[in-house]
Design a protein around this motif. Sequence first.
Motif, PDB file in Angstrom:
ATOM      1  N   PRO A   1      25.013  21.594  11.365  1.00 26.72           N
ATOM      2  CA  PRO A   1      25.705  20.518  10.660  1.00 26.72           C
ATOM      3  C   PRO A   1      25.295  20.461   9.194  1.00 26.72           C
ATOM      4  N   LEU A   2      26.234  20.069   8.349  1.00 25.47           N
ATOM      5  CA  LEU A   2      25.936  19.805   6.948  1.00 25.47           C
ATOM      6  C   LEU A   2      25.089  18.542   6.877  1.00 25.47           C
ATOM      7  N   LEU A   3      23.970  18.597   6.163  1.00 18.75           N
ATOM      8  CA  LEU A   3      23.063  17.454   6.078  1.00 18.75           C
ATOM      9  C   LEU A   3      23.222  16.764   4.728  1.00 18.75           C
ATOM     10  N   ILE A   4      23.592  15.502   4.795  1.00 21.52           N
ATOM     11  CA  ILE A   4      23.824  14.693   3.598  1.00 21.52           C
ATOM     12  C   ILE A   4      22.774  13.600   3.537  1.00 21.52           C
ATOM     13  N   ALA A   5      22.038  13.538   2.437  1.00 23.35           N
ATOM     14  CA  ALA A   5      21.100  12.439   2.214  1.00 23.35           C
ATOM     15  C   ALA A   5      21.809  11.359   1.407  1.00 23.35           C
ATOM     16  N   LEU A   6      21.924  10.183   1.992  1.00 20.85           N
ATOM     17  CA  LEU A   6      22.531   9.030   1.314  1.00 20.85           C
ATOM     18  C   LEU A   6      21.405   8.164   0.766  1.00 20.85           C
ATOM     19  N   THR A   7      21.377   7.991  -0.550  1.00 20.68           N
ATOM     20  CA  THR A   7      20.294   7.244  -1.161  1.00 20.68           C
ATOM     21  C   THR A   7      20.834   6.307  -2.238  1.00 20.68           C
ATOM     22  N   GLY A   8      19.923   5.558  -2.826  1.00 20.26           N
ATOM     23  CA  GLY A   8      20.281   4.586  -3.860  1.00 20.26           C
ATOM     24  C   GLY A   8      19.196   3.548  -3.949  1.00 20.26           C
ATOM     25  N   GLY A   9      19.153   2.848  -5.040  1.00 20.97           N
ATOM     26  CA  GLY A   9      18.158   1.796  -5.189  1.00 20.97           C
ATOM     27  C   GLY A   9      18.397   0.672  -4.197  1.00 20.97           C
ATOM     28  N   ILE A  10      17.393  -0.168  -4.017  1.00 18.77           N
ATOM     29  CA  ILE A  10      17.517  -1.288  -3.098  1.00 18.77           C
ATOM     30  C   ILE A  10      18.670  -2.190  -3.541  1.00 18.77           C
ATOM     31  N   ALA A  11      19.438  -2.663  -2.562  1.00 15.39           N
ATOM     32  CA  ALA A  11      20.578  -3.558  -2.799  1.00 15.39           C
ATOM     33  C   ALA A  11      21.683  -2.917  -3.629  1.00 15.39           C
ATOM     34  N   SER A  12      21.800  -1.590  -3.540  1.00 21.22           N
ATOM     35  CA  SER A  12      22.871  -0.906  -4.278  1.00 21.22           C
ATOM     36  C   SER A  12      24.166  -0.807  -3.484  1.00 21.22           C
ATOM     37  N   GLY A  13      24.075  -1.003  -2.164  1.00 25.06           N
ATOM     38  CA  GLY A  13      25.269  -0.914  -1.332  1.00 25.06           C
ATOM     39  C   GLY A  13      25.252   0.237  -0.340  1.00 25.06           C
ATOM     40  N   LYS A  14      24.075   0.815  -0.088  1.00 21.83           N
ATOM     41  CA  LYS A  14      23.962   1.945   0.838  1.00 21.83           C
ATOM     42  C   LYS A  14      24.451   1.593   2.238  1.00 21.83           C
ATOM     43  N   SER A  15      24.106   0.395   2.689  1.00 27.15           N
ATOM     44  CA  SER A  15      24.471   0.008   4.053  1.00 27.15           C
ATOM     45  C   SER A  15      25.984  -0.076   4.224  1.00 27.15           C
ATOM     46  N   ALA A  16      26.669  -0.587   3.218  1.00 28.85           N
ATOM     47  CA  ALA A  16      28.130  -0.678   3.291  1.00 28.85           C
ATOM     48  C   ALA A  16      28.750   0.710   3.355  1.00 28.85           C
ATOM     49  N   VAL A  17      28.237   1.632   2.551  1.00 31.62           N
ATOM     50  CA  VAL A  17      28.745   3.005   2.554  1.00 31.62           C
ATOM     51  C   VAL A  17      28.455   3.670   3.899  1.00 31.62           C
ATOM     52  N   ALA A  18      27.243   3.492   4.408  1.00 32.84           N
ATOM     53  CA  ALA A  18      26.873   4.090   5.700  1.00 32.84           C
ATOM     54  C   ALA A  18      27.771   3.565   6.815  1.00 32.84           C
ATOM     55  N   GLU A  19      28.097   2.280   6.772  1.00 31.03           N
ATOM     56  CA  GLU A  19      28.951   1.689   7.806  1.00 31.03           C
ATOM     57  C   GLU A  19      30.345   2.312   7.792  1.00 31.03           C
ATOM     58  N   ILE A  20      30.868   2.588   6.614  1.00 29.85           N
ATOM     59  CA  ILE A  20      32.190   3.213   6.521  1.00 29.85           C
ATOM     60  C   ILE A  20      32.151   4.632   7.085  1.00 29.85           C
ATOM     61  N   PHE A  21      31.105   5.379   6.760  1.00 25.97           N
ATOM     62  CA  PHE A  21      30.958   6.720   7.338  1.00 25.97           C
ATOM     63  C   PHE A  21      30.920   6.640   8.864  1.00 25.97           C
ATOM     64  N   ALA A  22      30.179   5.673   9.393  1.00 23.89           N
ATOM     65  CA  ALA A  22      30.076   5.524  10.843  1.00 23.89           C
ATOM     66  C   ALA A  22      31.433   5.203  11.459  1.00 23.89           C
ATOM     67  N   GLU A  23      32.210   4.370  10.782  1.00 21.97           N
ATOM     68  CA  GLU A  23      33.549   4.034  11.283  1.00 21.97           C
ATOM     69  C   GLU A  23      34.459   5.256  11.323  1.00 21.97           C
ATOM     70  N   LEU A  24      34.196   6.233  10.441  1.00 20.55           N
ATOM     71  CA  LEU A  24      34.972   7.472  10.408  1.00 20.55           C
ATOM     72  C   LEU A  24      34.471   8.492  11.433  1.00 20.55           C
ATOM     73  N   GLY A  25      33.420   8.130  12.165  1.00 18.37           N
ATOM     74  CA  GLY A  25      32.928   8.995  13.230  1.00 18.37           C
ATOM     75  C   GLY A  25      31.751   9.871  12.867  1.00 18.37           C
ATOM     76  N   ALA A  26      31.217   9.725  11.668  1.00 21.99           N
ATOM     77  CA  ALA A  26      30.079  10.547  11.264  1.00 21.99           C
ATOM     78  C   ALA A  26      28.788   9.986  11.854  1.00 21.99           C
ATOM     79  N   PRO A  27      27.892  10.874  12.324  1.00 23.50           N
ATOM     80  CA  PRO A  27      26.575  10.393  12.756  1.00 23.50           C
ATOM     81  C   PRO A  27      25.805   9.859  11.549  1.00 23.50           C
ATOM     82  N   VAL A  28      25.349   8.627  11.625  1.00 20.98           N
ATOM     83  CA  VAL A  28      24.590   8.012  10.539  1.00 20.98           C
ATOM     84  C   VAL A  28      23.196   7.679  11.065  1.00 20.98           C
ATOM     85  N   LEU A  29      22.198   8.299  10.483  1.00 19.41           N
ATOM     86  CA  LEU A  29      20.813   8.074  10.870  1.00 19.41           C
ATOM     87  C   LEU A  29      20.132   7.320   9.726  1.00 19.41           C
ATOM     88  N   ASP A  30      19.807   6.067   9.971  1.00 19.43           N
ATOM     89  CA  ASP A  30      19.308   5.177   8.922  1.00 19.43           C
ATOM     90  C   ASP A  30      17.791   5.068   9.018  1.00 19.43           C
TER      91      ASP A  30
END
Length: 212
Positions: free
Chosen positions: A11-40
Amino acid sequence: MFSSTKRPFRPLLIALTGGIASGKSAVAEIFAELGAPVLDTDQIARDVVEPGTPALAQLVAEFGSDILDTSGRLDRVRMRERVFADPAQRKKLEAITHPAIREELAARAQRAQGPYQIHVIPLLIESGRADLYDRVLLVDTSEEEQLKRLMARDGSNEALARQILAAQASREDRLDAADDVIVNTGTLQDLQRFVQTLHRNYKLLAERINAQ
């Protein structure tokens, strides 16, 4: 007669990062809704210090039982205030929790299914682990916006919020390390459009690396 063995799919490995309170959780949730495995790793960090875990026992031995709440769980707010006031104590905390987090992340990645995986790692740059990933996806916003969101979200006072921001990598360092950037200054619909485009691109990239 020659025989060939098919390489296992990687699998292609994508690191999702950003400063605290930048909106990472919202982005991760959208990826999860699209069916991508999200490991937080924030969630993993909570899981590895649940009551009965070796990591929590080590933390109590190091810092004392006053880091626990009345239910016997780690009081994360108290722990955060304590370690951000003392860099030496923060290093002790990380020496206990980071190995446990990495071990659990690796185990979950092995079990995940899909052409690509999203690993949410807030301290990716600080930990020096960006090179372990095929792509680094940064969720970016201004420090002023981070401060406002952090204070509203956690009830932190401004002094503590600034301490937390100062302990993280700079915005410039995160931008330098990023392959893809989502500028989170718009609406939720804007985020959804960004993520849908990246979702398609990451699936194509995964096909290419496995076709080589």
